[in-house]
Design a protein around this motif. Structure first.
Motif, mmCIF file in Angstrom:
data_model
loop_
_atom_site.group_PDB
_atom_site.id
_atom_site.type_symbol
_atom_site.label_atom_id
_atom_site.label_comp_id
_atom_site.label_asym_id
_atom_site.label_seq_id
_atom_site.Cartn_x
_atom_site.Cartn_y
_atom_site.Cartn_z
ATOM 1 N N CYS C 42 0.843 -1.206 0.000
ATOM 2 C CA CYS C 42 0.000 0.000 0.000
ATOM 3 C C CYS C 42 0.874 1.250 0.000
ATOM 4 O O CYS C 42 1.763 1.376 0.833
ATOM 5 C CB CYS C 42 -0.917 0.009 1.221
ATOM 6 N N CYS C 45 -0.206 3.209 3.665
ATOM 7 C CA CYS C 45 0.086 2.670 4.994
ATOM 8 C C CYS C 45 1.172 1.606 4.977
ATOM 9 O O CYS C 45 1.531 1.067 6.023
ATOM 10 C CB CYS C 45 -1.185 2.120 5.640
ATOM 11 N N CYS C 56 -5.640 -1.706 -1.107
ATOM 12 C CA CYS C 56 -5.544 -1.757 0.350
ATOM 13 C C CYS C 56 -6.925 -1.401 0.874
ATOM 14 O O CYS C 56 -7.356 -0.260 0.741
ATOM 15 C CB CYS C 56 -4.508 -0.762 0.860
ATOM 16 N N ARG C 58 -8.116 -0.900 3.738
ATOM 17 C CA ARG C 58 -8.292 0.090 4.807
ATOM 18 C C ARG C 58 -7.997 1.504 4.338
ATOM 19 O O ARG C 58 -8.439 2.456 4.949
ATOM 20 C CB ARG C 58 -7.493 -0.286 6.050
ATOM 21 N N CYS C 59 -7.242 1.639 3.224
ATOM 22 C CA CYS C 59 -6.969 2.980 2.700
ATOM 23 C C CYS C 59 -7.794 3.285 1.443
ATOM 24 O O CYS C 59 -7.924 4.443 1.053
ATOM 25 C CB CYS C 59 -5.490 3.137 2.365
HETATM 26 ZN ZN LIG Z 1 -3.127 1.092 3.156
#
Ligand SMILES: [Zn+2]
Lengths: 352, 151, 163
Positions: C42, C45, C56, C58-59
């Protein structure tokens, strides 16, 4: 009731075959575009809702995988409809009306190329009396078209005009898939897939995705962009037992026209979610639309991403209002065989 | 996975099957049971309207339907679509029609197929009759298709 | 002619597809065909995904940067399967484990063999056992299974996802 505005809309160029691209790779570009248009990040979104159908590409729970296209940390409020994303928009509107969110991200995606769409759609029909006979999507539409022609409601010529108008309009839409125009002779002499419909009468198999952001008046004011308001939205469904429906008319569409009070305003244009040529003259008549322009974007006949095309008719209406000297537009979304389920949306440009 | 002609693009064919066991319930079950005896039954609402195939509910006002009536195995074509070249899943692989057929004395139409005719013999309003499948499965396929009744 | 009334009928749903793997997974599988395990990282992160799905989650961004990981790792979790699964050629009991490759932030499911079932534990170090190179294709089945390396266990707290 709160006033709700469309803040942004984006659509991938529609393609016949998205090749390797998976749901994440289809969704992410349009989500990033609507974030760019608004300057938002996922943290500015109060509710996220998507529309898709796993049977299209045959990947179970693809809609869960699709969530990997958006930021889900910290965890988000999210929902999904196994329907066109126009209904994800409807759910999002309710969520905002309930005071649960100020803004919502809606996306729809469809990848029909890996399967056999007309027969995937068979799964929408009654599993006892209908789907065991394998009626395909084209044949079910043809039953309605045949009846309408028989009753003198419309002709092949009306259908040809709907097609040529759509394709000619699509020239102004860089995301459209179809731009080749058949001659009237080619159209009328084409072999029927299911009489009276030939391949020309059917929207093309398409892959793609679209996204939209909506919000309250405060959210719209803060953005400082041209305000496009969802003035009214209604939807209704008829029985899945379409042998008991009068297919020569549509109680659903006529009823929605009354509910949205179509007599009280004159839209500058109409975007219809029409996947077959006959549906354009049919709905024009049902809603008494006169000679108003229909499907200036080209509509689904120039690219029909399943589970996004209904949202697209609303999104394209938003773009038409934003980019032209138009003030009022009418958008339509549909679902199920023979226009079983419909939604009408009245959009207005608001000048402060 | 196999590589296709597109460079580096991976495609794999697969078949998705759902061999679910569906229970039809008392109304649809009775309809199928009678079909396997080569008898067509419908359900009747309180206004006297008859639905064939047997409906569990009146699609207009949701009235629960439980009164059965036997109907003749002849009906009238309400609409049809002629399929000159049948496609993958179609059960009949020679030219045939899907049709909406109102069985005699009923107020709804049944989706089924019409075969054993030419396209130019078929029209809305044409009278048709059931051709039974020899092998009965207690499904809608116990009707093999419909054929035109010669005048 | 009359048959016994049936309580159910079998639905006849059967659809054919041409499944595609996704651009990111396609890149990964084409490397697996060369015996390499190539993760994606990513850009925001720095989380490392193998097998990669192209994003990713979560991003909400694409994972374009690729890096090759070793075929060694540790057991993040496991289960001993006692029930035969139709169509599966492996004879129970056997170990299915979530394996976290060294340098990765997520684990994936694979088999562990060449082990006494009583010895399997979280934190155990394992290494891939590859099929003969002549049998390699674009599939993780190029790895027959993982086997214990005999190295000291890792502390399970390292399995925490990258902050
Ligand atoms: Zn990420």
């Amino acid at each position: 009731m709160k006033d709700i505005y469309i803040l942004a809309y984006a659509q991938n160029p529609i393609v016949a075959d998205a090749k390797a691209a998976n749901e994440v790779e289809l969704i992410m570009p349009v989500v990033h575009q609507v974030f760019k248009q608004t300057g938002f990040t996922q943290n500015d979104i109060g509710f996220t809702c998507s529309g898709s159908c796993d049977y299209l590409q045959g990947a179970a729970f693809a809609f869960v995988e699709g969530l990997s296209a958006i930021q889900t940390n910290p965890p988000i409020k999210e929902s999904h409809v196994e329907m066109d994303a126009a209904w994800a928009l409807y759910e999002s509107i309710l969520k905002i009306q309930m005071g649960d969110a100020e803004t919502a991200l809606i996306y729809g995606f469809g990848k029909s190329s890996p399967g056999d769409l007309p027969f995937v759609s068979t799964l929408q029909t009654d599993p006892y009396y209908m789907s065991p006979l394998w009626p395909d999507k084209t044949s079910l539409a043809a039953l309605q078209a045949q009846l309408l022609m028989n009753k003198g409601v419309l002709t092949k010529k009306d259908m040809y005009e709907a097609l040529t108008q759509s394709i000619s309009n699509a020239k102004n839409n860089s995301n459209a898939l179809v731009t080749a125009m058949p001659s009237e002779d080619d159209y009328l002499s084409a072999d029927y897939l299911s009489s009276p419909l030939s391949a020309f009468d059917c929207a093309p198999i398409s892959d793609g995705a679209s996204a939209m952001i909506i919000g309250t008046e405060e959210a719209a004011t803060k953005l400082g962009l041209q305000k496009i308001k969802i003035s009214s939205v209604h939807h209704s469904i008829e029985s899945s037992n379409f042998g008991a429906r009068d297919l020569s008319t549509s109680e659903s569409i006529i009823g929605l026209g009354k509910k949205i009070n179509l007599k009280s305003f004159k839209p500058d244009f109409v975007e219809l979610h029409t996947q077959f040529t006959y549906e354009i003259p049919f709905i024009r008549g049902l809603l008494d639309l006169g000679n108003v322009d229909i499907n200036l974007s080209g509509g689904p006949l120039a690219g029909n991403v399943m589970m996004a095309a209904g949202l697209d008719s609303i999104g394209k209406s938003f773009e038409l209002l934003k980019n032209n000297d138009f003030h009022s537009g009418l958008a339509h979304a549909s679902s199920g065989p023979c226009l079983q389920q419909n939604m009408l949306v009245h959009l207005e440009k608001i000048n402060d | 996975m196999t590589k296709s002609s597109d460079k580096e693009l991976l495609r794999a064919s697969f078949k998705l099957e759902y061999p679910y066991e569906r229970s039809p319930g008392p109304v649809i079950g009775k309809f199928f049971d009678e079909l396997s005896n080569e008898v067509l039954v419908g359900t009747k609402n309180s206004k006297g309207e008859v639905f064939v195939p047997a409906a569990e509910f009146d699609p207009k006002d949701s009235e629960h339907l439980s009164e059965f009536v036997e109907v003749k195995n002849e009906g009238v074509v309400q609409s049809y679509t002629w399929i000159k070249k049948p496609r993958a899943h179609h059960l009949i692989q020679e030219s045939f029609a899907f049709a909406l057929i109102s069985m005699e004395g009923t107020d709804s139409a049944m989706l089924h197929m019409i075969a054993n005719c030419n396209e130019n013999e078929l029209e809305i309003g044409k009278r048709v009759k059931v051709v039974w499948n020899e092998e009965k499965t207690q499904t809608i396929r116990d009707i093999k298709y419909f054929e035109i009744i010669d005048d | 002619m009359t048959e016994e009334k049936k309580d159910f009928f079998v639905s006849n749903i059967s659809l054919s597809y041409q499944y595609t793997a996704g651009n990111a997974t396609t890149r990964f599988l084409n490397k697996v065909a060369e015996g390499k395990l190539v993760a994606q990282k990513c850009p925001k992160c720095s989380a490392v995904y193998v097998p990669p799905r192209g994003s990713c989650p979560r991003c909400g961004v694409a994972t374009e940067e690729e890096l090759e990981l070793p075929d060694t790792g540790a057991v993040e979790s496991f289960t001993i399967v006692h029930i035969p699964i139709p169509g599966n050629p492996i004879v129970p009991p056997y170990v299915s484990a979530m394996i976290r490759l060294d340098g990765a932030d997520i684990s994936f499911l694979h088999l562990i063999q060449e082990i006494d079932l009583a010895d399997i534990r979280i934190g155990m170090r394992v290494q891939a056992v590859w099929k003969d190179r002549s049998e390699w294709g674009t599939t993780l089945e190029n790895i027959k299974w993982f086997k214990p390396t005999g190295e000291a266990d890792v502390d399970p707290s390292v399995f925490k996802f990258k902050e």
